[in-house]
Design a protein around this motif. Structure first.
Motif, short mmCIF file in Angstrom:
data_model
loop_
_atom_site.label_atom_id
_atom_site.label_comp_id
_atom_site.label_asym_id
_atom_site.label_seq_id
_atom_site.Cartn_x
_atom_site.Cartn_y
_atom_site.Cartn_z
N ILE A 140 -1.34 30.17 6.57
CA ILE A 140 -0.15 29.36 6.83
C ILE A 140 0.39 28.86 5.49
CG2 ILE A 140 0.75 27.24 7.84
CD1 ILE A 140 -1.32 27.48 10.03
N ALA A 141 1.65 29.19 5.20
CA ALA A 141 2.32 28.64 4.02
C ALA A 141 3.04 27.37 4.46
CB ALA A 141 3.30 29.65 3.45
N ARG A 142 2.63 26.24 3.89
CA ARG A 142 3.26 24.95 4.20
C ARG A 142 4.25 24.64 3.09
NH1 ARG A 142 -0.39 19.75 5.63
NH2 ARG A 142 -1.44 20.43 3.73
N ASN A 143 5.53 24.54 3.44
CA ASN A 143 6.61 24.39 2.46
C ASN A 143 7.32 23.05 2.67
OD1 ASN A 143 6.87 27.48 1.46
ND2 ASN A 143 6.55 27.42 3.67
N THR A 144 7.25 22.18 1.68
CA THR A 144 7.82 20.84 1.79
C THR A 144 9.04 20.72 0.90
OG1 THR A 144 5.59 19.95 2.14
CG2 THR A 144 7.34 18.37 1.61
N ASN A 145 10.16 20.33 1.48
CA ASN A 145 11.39 20.07 0.73
C ASN A 145 11.21 18.77 -0.06
OD1 ASN A 145 14.02 19.25 -0.03
ND2 ASN A 145 14.93 20.44 1.63
N LEU A 146 11.28 18.86 -1.41
CA LEU A 146 11.01 17.69 -2.26
C LEU A 146 12.24 16.87 -2.58
CD1 LEU A 146 8.48 19.26 -4.80
CD2 LEU A 146 7.99 17.95 -2.73
N LEU A 147 13.40 17.27 -2.10
CA LEU A 147 14.62 16.51 -2.40
C LEU A 147 14.57 15.11 -1.81
CD1 LEU A 147 17.70 18.91 -2.14
CD2 LEU A 147 16.76 17.80 -4.16
N THR A 148 13.89 14.98 -0.67
CA THR A 148 13.87 13.68 0.01
C THR A 148 12.60 12.88 -0.28
OG1 THR A 148 12.91 14.73 1.96
CG2 THR A 148 15.30 14.53 1.89
N VAL A 149 11.79 13.36 -1.23
CA VAL A 149 10.53 12.67 -1.52
C VAL A 149 10.82 11.31 -2.15
CG1 VAL A 149 8.45 12.69 -2.95
CG2 VAL A 149 9.17 14.76 -1.75
N ARG A 150 10.17 10.30 -1.64
CA ARG A 150 10.30 8.94 -2.16
C ARG A 150 8.97 8.24 -1.96
NH1 ARG A 150 10.88 6.34 2.71
NH2 ARG A 150 11.73 7.60 4.40
N THR A 151 8.91 6.97 -2.29
CA THR A 151 7.68 6.23 -2.08
C THR A 151 7.38 6.20 -0.57
OG1 THR A 151 8.12 4.84 -3.99
CG2 THR A 151 6.50 4.04 -2.39
N PRO A 152 6.27 6.79 -0.14
CA PRO A 152 6.04 6.91 1.31
C PRO A 152 5.73 5.57 1.96
CG PRO A 152 4.14 7.71 0.09
CD PRO A 152 5.21 7.43 -0.93
N SER A 153 6.19 5.43 3.19
CA SER A 153 5.88 4.23 3.97
C SER A 153 4.49 4.38 4.57
CB SER A 153 6.91 4.07 5.09
OG SER A 153 6.82 5.17 5.99
N ARG A 154 4.04 3.34 5.26
CA ARG A 154 2.72 3.40 5.88
C ARG A 154 2.70 4.48 6.97
NH1 ARG A 154 -0.54 -1.44 9.01
NH2 ARG A 154 -2.55 -0.36 9.10
N LEU A 155 3.81 4.62 7.69
CA LEU A 155 3.90 5.66 8.71
C LEU A 155 3.75 7.03 8.08
CD1 LEU A 155 6.31 5.96 11.69
CD2 LEU A 155 6.30 7.78 10.00
N GLU A 156 4.47 7.27 6.98
CA GLU A 156 4.42 8.58 6.33
C GLU A 156 3.03 8.86 5.75
OE1 GLU A 156 9.09 8.94 4.98
OE2 GLU A 156 7.67 7.80 3.76
N LEU A 157 2.39 7.84 5.21
CA LEU A 157 1.04 8.03 4.69
C LEU A 157 0.06 8.40 5.82
CD1 LEU A 157 0.78 5.07 2.14
CD2 LEU A 157 0.84 7.52 1.60
N SER A 158 0.21 7.76 6.97
CA SER A 158 -0.65 8.08 8.11
C SER A 158 -0.40 9.50 8.59
CB SER A 158 -0.42 7.08 9.25
OG SER A 158 -0.75 5.77 8.87
N TYR A 159 0.89 9.88 8.63
CA TYR A 159 1.24 11.25 9.02
C TYR A 159 0.60 12.25 8.07
CZ TYR A 159 4.92 10.05 12.46
OH TYR A 159 5.60 9.61 13.55
N LEU A 160 0.77 12.04 6.76
CA LEU A 160 0.30 13.00 5.77
C LEU A 160 -1.23 13.10 5.76
CD1 LEU A 160 2.76 12.14 2.86
CD2 LEU A 160 2.76 14.22 4.27
N GLN A 161 -1.92 11.97 5.94
CA GLN A 161 -3.37 12.01 6.00
C GLN A 161 -3.84 12.78 7.22
OE1 GLN A 161 -5.84 10.95 3.78
NE2 GLN A 161 -7.03 12.18 5.24
N SER A 162 -3.17 12.56 8.34
CA SER A 162 -3.53 13.27 9.57
C SER A 162 -3.24 14.77 9.42
CB SER A 162 -2.74 12.71 10.77
OG SER A 162 -3.01 11.33 10.93
N ALA A 163 -2.13 15.10 8.76
CA ALA A 163 -1.81 16.52 8.52
C ALA A 163 -2.88 17.16 7.65
CB ALA A 163 -0.44 16.64 7.86
#
Length: 491
Positions: A121-144
């Protein structure tokens, strides 16, 4: 995906089933990662990769404007795919790629089954919208990250659980992250709202989800214990929790990235309004079926009264007219009886046609046989009711005018369902043919004053929007041809 895998790869059918199971689940990984996913499988000769599936995230912008499924790339062009396939590990090394002036971070996740790597699986993340992640985003990314490790180890998806992703809760509906003890580490705003609707009034973080859910749901005994275990996330299961006039759909996903249970994901969706509407529809369906049942009973009562009246009439013609009315009412009652047993306003008309044929054939029992060929298929109620009356009149006309009192013979009803120029391009061609005496000299069915034929013309041309004709049969007897537009349901 089946065609691509079988055409280009050497994977077995069981391997293909594993990929299907993965693809049915990987929307979860895509949404948690805020990333596009592309599944690459090595070709049969090992010199190339073929992309067999693709998923875009609901939680972020896509990295691919074009569809990648079916693309072939030679081995060596994308080194991260090679490393993930050969070494069986997640590869995150390398600089971002630039696609149409958009920086994209690419990661490769091996897909393992029973110790073998089937693809990447190639996981491709668009970096244009990358910013300081919120707690929700951190939880999402850790779960991913945990899910990706489970895929690489062959521990996800769960082979004994088939999930209907159209009906199952999604990441955006509500997400709770539990630790290994079942305590809430994080709850998304939607998940918190869902539990507040169930009646939770305390802070959620640090609460044991299984025990809290069991207290909010009005169930006791073994069901209560099972709910505690499920809400604690120890097994991959789905359930619905009802309490405080609310219904919450829940799905638990144990997290074992390195073979050890470290916690769980619980996806939630508030389905209170959906279940309320379903109950309303069930009540409505039951009411409609009851109405059809009562209409059938009333029509049978009317038929019985007409039959009683016919017995008291001395006039032979009057008695015959009332008996014809009984059969007309009876044909409508048959349709309503069938509708009273269905969940929708559609009927399997073959059974109705057979019953109409049997009912009308009682005019000359044992002398003229009736049979049906072909299939009418499923018809809407607004077609079935007038068509049953049309069949009654046509068969009755054949029996009364085609055969004498002592004659024997056959009346055959044929039906062919197929394409044409009707609604949705479908038509129903019906023939009613007898081997009786045939039509009188100069007979015109479109000008006949016979009441039965007038009813047939009115119903076929007026209500059903079809055509009606009556001609001499090829050998002897009469053939009635009905051509009616119908909806494109399965025959």
């Amino acid at each position: 995906m089946n065609d691509l895998v079988r055409r280009h790869t050497a994977l077995s059918d069981s391997d293909l089933e594993w990929l299907h199971l993965l693809v049915s689940e990987w929307q979860l990984l895509s949404d948690l990662s805020f990333a596009d996913l592309v599944l690459w499988v090595p070709t049969r000769d090992g010199t190339r990769y073929v992309s067999v599936a693709q998923m875009r995230p609901n939680t972020g912008p896509t990295s691919y404007q074009d569809d990648m499924v079916g693309h072939l790339v030679p081995r060596g062009r994308r080194p991260m795919l090679d490393i993930a396939l050969d070494e069986g590990r997640i590869v995150r090394e390398g600089d971002p790629e630039w696609r149409e002036e958009v920086p994209v971070r690419v990661e490769s996740i091996p897909v393992r089954r029973e110790g073998r790597v089937l693809g990447v699986i190639a996981r491709n993340t668009n970096l244009l919208t990358v910013r300081t992640p919120s707690r929700l985003e951190l939880s999402y990314l850790q779960s991913a990250s945990d899910l990706a490790q489970m895929i690489a180890a062959g521990a996800f998806p769960f082979p004994d659980q088939q999930v209907d992703m159209d009906a199952s809760p999604r990441v955006g509906d509500g997400l709770i992250r539990l630790d290994a003890e079942g305590m809430v580490q994080y709850a998304s705003p939607n998940a918190l709202s869902a539990y507040h609707r169930l009646g939770l009034a305390t802070d959620f973080v640090g609460v044991h989800l299984g025990q809290a859910t069991a207290e909010l749901a009005p169930s006791k005994g073994p069901v209560d214990e099972a709910l505690v275990k499920l809400a604690s996330g120890w097994a991959p299961r789905e359930t619905e929790v009802e309490g405080n006039d609310a219904v919450i759909q829940m799905r638990a996903i144990p997290l074992k990235p390195k073979g050890t249970h470290i916690g769980s994901l619980v996806l939630l969706r508030d389905v209170t309004e959906l279940r309320r509407r379903e109950r309303e529809l069930m009540t409505k369906d039951a009411t409609i079926r009851e109405i059809h049942h009562r209409v059938k009973n009333n029509l049978q009562t009317v038929a019985a009264l007409l039959r009683l009246q016919a017995r008291r009439i001395d006039s032979e013609s009057g008695r015959a007219a009332l008996e014809e009315a009984v059969r007309r009412v009876g044909s409508i009652a048959i349709v309503h009886e069938t509708l009273s047993q269905n969940l929708d306003e559609k009927v399997e008309f073959d059974e109705i046609a057979d019953r109409v044929l049997t009912m009308v054939a009682e005019i000359s029992p044992g002398k003229v046989a009736g049979r049906r060929t072909g299939r009418f298929g499923i018809l809407a109620a607004e077609v079935a009711t007038p068509l049953s009356m049309v069949l009654t009149e046509v068969i009755q006309n054949a029996l009364e005018h085609g055969f004498g009192p002592a004659d024997t013979g056959t009346v055959e009803v044929g039906a062919v369902r197929g394409g044409g120029t009707g609604r949705d391009g479908h038509r129903l061609l019906i023939t009613v043919q007898d081997d009786g005496v045939g039509l009188p000299e100069g007979f015109d069915p479109h000008r006949s004053g016979n009441l039965g034929l007038q009813i047939v013309r009115t119903l076929v041309e007026g209500e059903l929007g079809g055509t009606f004709d009556m001609v001499a049969a090829p050998e002897h007897g009469t053939r009635v041809v009905l051509d009616i537009p119908v909806e494109g349901d399965k025959a």
